[in-house]
Design an enzyme around this catalytic site. Structure first.
Site, PDB file in Angstrom:
ATOM      1  N   ARG A 190       0.142 -17.615  -6.562  1.00  0.00           N
ATOM      2  CA  ARG A 190      -1.115 -17.354  -5.853  1.00  0.00           C
ATOM      3  C   ARG A 190      -1.621 -18.603  -5.147  1.00  0.00           C
ATOM      4  O   ARG A 190      -2.345 -18.529  -4.163  1.00  0.00           O
ATOM      5  CB  ARG A 190      -2.201 -16.890  -6.832  1.00  0.00           C
ATOM      6  CG  ARG A 190      -2.022 -15.482  -7.356  1.00  0.00           C
ATOM      7  CD  ARG A 190      -3.308 -15.014  -8.033  1.00  0.00           C
ATOM      8  NE  ARG A 190      -3.102 -13.877  -8.908  1.00  0.00           N
ATOM      9  CZ  ARG A 190      -3.065 -12.600  -8.535  1.00  0.00           C
ATOM     10  NH1 ARG A 190      -3.202 -12.300  -7.265  1.00  0.00           N
ATOM     11  NH2 ARG A 190      -2.887 -11.625  -9.411  1.00  0.00           N
ATOM     12  N   VAL A 193       5.795 -10.383  -0.362  1.00  0.00           N
ATOM     13  CA  VAL A 193       5.302 -11.721  -0.067  1.00  0.00           C
ATOM     14  C   VAL A 193       4.360 -12.248  -1.151  1.00  0.00           C
ATOM     15  O   VAL A 193       3.704 -11.464  -1.851  1.00  0.00           O
ATOM     16  CB  VAL A 193       4.604 -11.772   1.318  1.00  0.00           C
ATOM     17  CG1 VAL A 193       5.599 -11.545   2.440  1.00  0.00           C
ATOM     18  CG2 VAL A 193       3.453 -10.776   1.406  1.00  0.00           C
ATOM     19  N   ASP A 229      -6.082  -8.676   0.635  1.00  0.00           N
ATOM     20  CA  ASP A 229      -4.980  -9.568   0.987  1.00  0.00           C
ATOM     21  C   ASP A 229      -3.968  -8.881   1.894  1.00  0.00           C
ATOM     22  O   ASP A 229      -3.561  -9.422   2.912  1.00  0.00           O
ATOM     23  CB  ASP A 229      -4.302 -10.120  -0.289  1.00  0.00           C
ATOM     24  CG  ASP A 229      -3.933  -9.031  -1.298  1.00  0.00           C
ATOM     25  OD1 ASP A 229      -4.181  -7.833  -1.041  1.00  0.00           O
ATOM     26  OD2 ASP A 229      -3.399  -9.382  -2.365  1.00  0.00           O
ATOM     27  N   LYS A 275      -7.303  -9.455  -7.608  1.00  0.00           N
ATOM     28  CA  LYS A 275      -7.460 -10.890  -7.481  1.00  0.00           C
ATOM     29  C   LYS A 275      -6.950 -11.396  -6.141  1.00  0.00           C
ATOM     30  O   LYS A 275      -7.258 -12.499  -5.705  1.00  0.00           O
ATOM     31  CB  LYS A 275      -6.652 -11.599  -8.589  1.00  0.00           C
ATOM     32  CG  LYS A 275      -7.057 -11.258  -9.988  1.00  0.00           C
ATOM     33  CD  LYS A 275      -6.089 -11.968 -10.969  1.00  0.00           C
ATOM     34  CE  LYS A 275      -6.300 -11.503 -12.362  1.00  0.00           C
ATOM     35  NZ  LYS A 275      -5.268 -12.077 -13.282  1.00  0.00           N
ATOM     36  N   GLY A 276      -6.144 -10.585  -5.455  1.00  0.00           N
ATOM     37  CA  GLY A 276      -5.378 -11.078  -4.309  1.00  0.00           C
ATOM     38  C   GLY A 276      -6.179 -11.633  -3.151  1.00  0.00           C
ATOM     39  O   GLY A 276      -5.730 -12.546  -2.469  1.00  0.00           O
ATOM     40  N   ASP A 287       0.389 -12.659  -5.471  1.00  0.00           N
ATOM     41  CA  ASP A 287       1.214 -13.101  -6.589  1.00  0.00           C
ATOM     42  C   ASP A 287       2.482 -12.271  -6.742  1.00  0.00           C
ATOM     43  O   ASP A 287       2.596 -11.173  -6.207  1.00  0.00           O
ATOM     44  CB  ASP A 287       0.433 -12.977  -7.899  1.00  0.00           C
ATOM     45  CG  ASP A 287       0.303 -11.516  -8.347  1.00  0.00           C
ATOM     46  OD1 ASP A 287      -0.079 -10.674  -7.506  1.00  0.00           O
ATOM     47  OD2 ASP A 287       0.598 -11.205  -9.506  1.00  0.00           O
ATOM     48  N   LYS A 330       1.427  -4.469   6.627  1.00  0.00           N
ATOM     49  CA  LYS A 330       2.824  -4.017   6.723  1.00  0.00           C
ATOM     50  C   LYS A 330       2.792  -2.583   7.266  1.00  0.00           C
ATOM     51  O   LYS A 330       2.895  -1.628   6.493  1.00  0.00           O
ATOM     52  CB  LYS A 330       3.472  -4.010   5.339  1.00  0.00           C
ATOM     53  CG  LYS A 330       3.763  -5.376   4.761  1.00  0.00           C
ATOM     54  CD  LYS A 330       4.775  -5.263   3.625  1.00  0.00           C
ATOM     55  CE  LYS A 330       4.188  -5.675   2.318  1.00  0.00           C
ATOM     56  NZ  LYS A 330       5.110  -5.620   1.177  1.00  0.00           N
ATOM     57  N   ASP A 388      -0.447  -2.115   2.440  1.00  0.00           N
ATOM     58  CA  ASP A 388       0.943  -1.687   2.316  1.00  0.00           C
ATOM     59  C   ASP A 388       0.974  -0.184   2.639  1.00  0.00           C
ATOM     60  O   ASP A 388       0.974   0.193   3.800  1.00  0.00           O
ATOM     61  CB  ASP A 388       1.374  -2.019   0.881  1.00  0.00           C
ATOM     62  CG  ASP A 388       2.854  -1.868   0.636  1.00  0.00           C
ATOM     63  OD1 ASP A 388       3.640  -2.171   1.541  1.00  0.00           O
ATOM     64  OD2 ASP A 388       3.232  -1.445  -0.471  1.00  0.00           O
TER      65      ASP A 388
END
Ligand code: 5GP
Length: 182
Positions: A166, A154, A101, A45-46, A160, A132, A104
Site C-alpha cells: 500500500r 495493481v 482507488d 482502505k484503498g 494492496d 479498468k 473494476d
C-alpha cells in the site's frame, strides 16, 4: 523487511504522473465544488492515500469522512453493498464526492452510490484514481478519474495485495506468480 520489488512486474503509473494528475483533478474539483462544502468520502482502505493527496489539491472548504465496505462473497447479492464501518457524517442534503482507488467490475461503487442517494444526499459523484473499463459488468462511468489502465492486478499508492505494497509511491502491476499461487 523492505518491500520486495521482485514481486512487481512493472510500473503502470509513476509517482510523477500521479502527482500531476492529482493536481489537475484537485483544480477541477475546486471549481466544481466551491461554495458547496462537499463531503469527500474515502472508501477504506484503498482510497486512503489518494484521498489524502486529493483533498490537499482542493482549495475549498470541505469535510472528510470514510466508509469501509465488506468485499463481496459468493453468497452476496450483486448490487448490494455491505457496510463494515460507516461514516459519521449525516449525508442528507449534502454534496458527496465518493473517492475510490480503482473501479473494476463497478459493482462496489454503483451500489454505494445508490445507498448514498437513498440516504438523501443532494448529489453523489465519484472520483477514482484508476479505471479498468474492460472489466466492467455493470453500467457505471466514474465522474472523475485519474487513469485508465489495462487489465492487470495493481498495487501501490494505497492499493494492496494481501495488505502488502500500500505504501509504494507509484502504481505497479504485480507478477502473476505472486497471486496465482494461492
Ligand atoms: P469492483 O466492485 O469495481 O469490482 O471492485 C472494486 C474494488 O476491488 C476496489 O476498490 C479494490 O479494492 C478491488 N480491486 C479491483 N481491482 C484491483 C486491483 O487491480 N488491485 C487491487 N489491489 N485491488 C483491486
Amino acid at each position: 523487511m523492505r518491500n520486495d520489488r521482485n514481486d512487481l512486474e512493472k510500473v503502470i503509473v509513476s509517482e510523477a504522473e500521479i502527482g500531476q494528475r492529482v493536481k489537475e483533478l484537485g483544480e477541477r474539483l475546486t471549481g466544481e465544488y466551491e461554495g458547496r462544502n462537499p463531503v469527500v468520502l474515502g472508501i477504506l482502505k484503498g482510497a486512503n492515500v489518494f484521498v489524502a493527496d486529493l483533498v490537499r489539491a482542493m482549495d475549498i472548504e470541505l469535510q472528510m469522512d470514510f466508509i469501509m465496505l465488506a468485499s463481496y462473497g459468493a453468497s452476496d447479492t450483486p448490487g448490494e453493498v455491505r457496510v463494515k464501518m460507516d461514516c459519521e457524517t449525516e449525508l442528507a442534503g449534502r454534496h458527496v464526492l465518493v473517492v475510490d482507488d480503482i473501479v473494476d467490475t463497478g459493482q462496489t461503487l454503483k451500489a454505494l452510490m445508490e445507498l448514498l442517494r437513498m440516504r438523501g444526499a443532494a448529489s453523489v459523484r465519484s472520483c477514482v484514481l484508476l479505471d479498468k473499463p474492460s472489466r466492467r459488468t455493470v453500467e457505471l462511468e466514474p465522474d472523475y478519474k485519474g487513469f485508465e489502465i489495462e487489465d492487470a492486478f495493481v498495487v501501490g499508492y494505497g492499493l494492496d495485495y494481501a495488505e502488502r505494497f500500500r505504501n509504494l509511491r507509484e502504481v505497479c502491476a504485480i507478477k502473476k506468480r505472486v497471486y496465482a499461487v494461492e
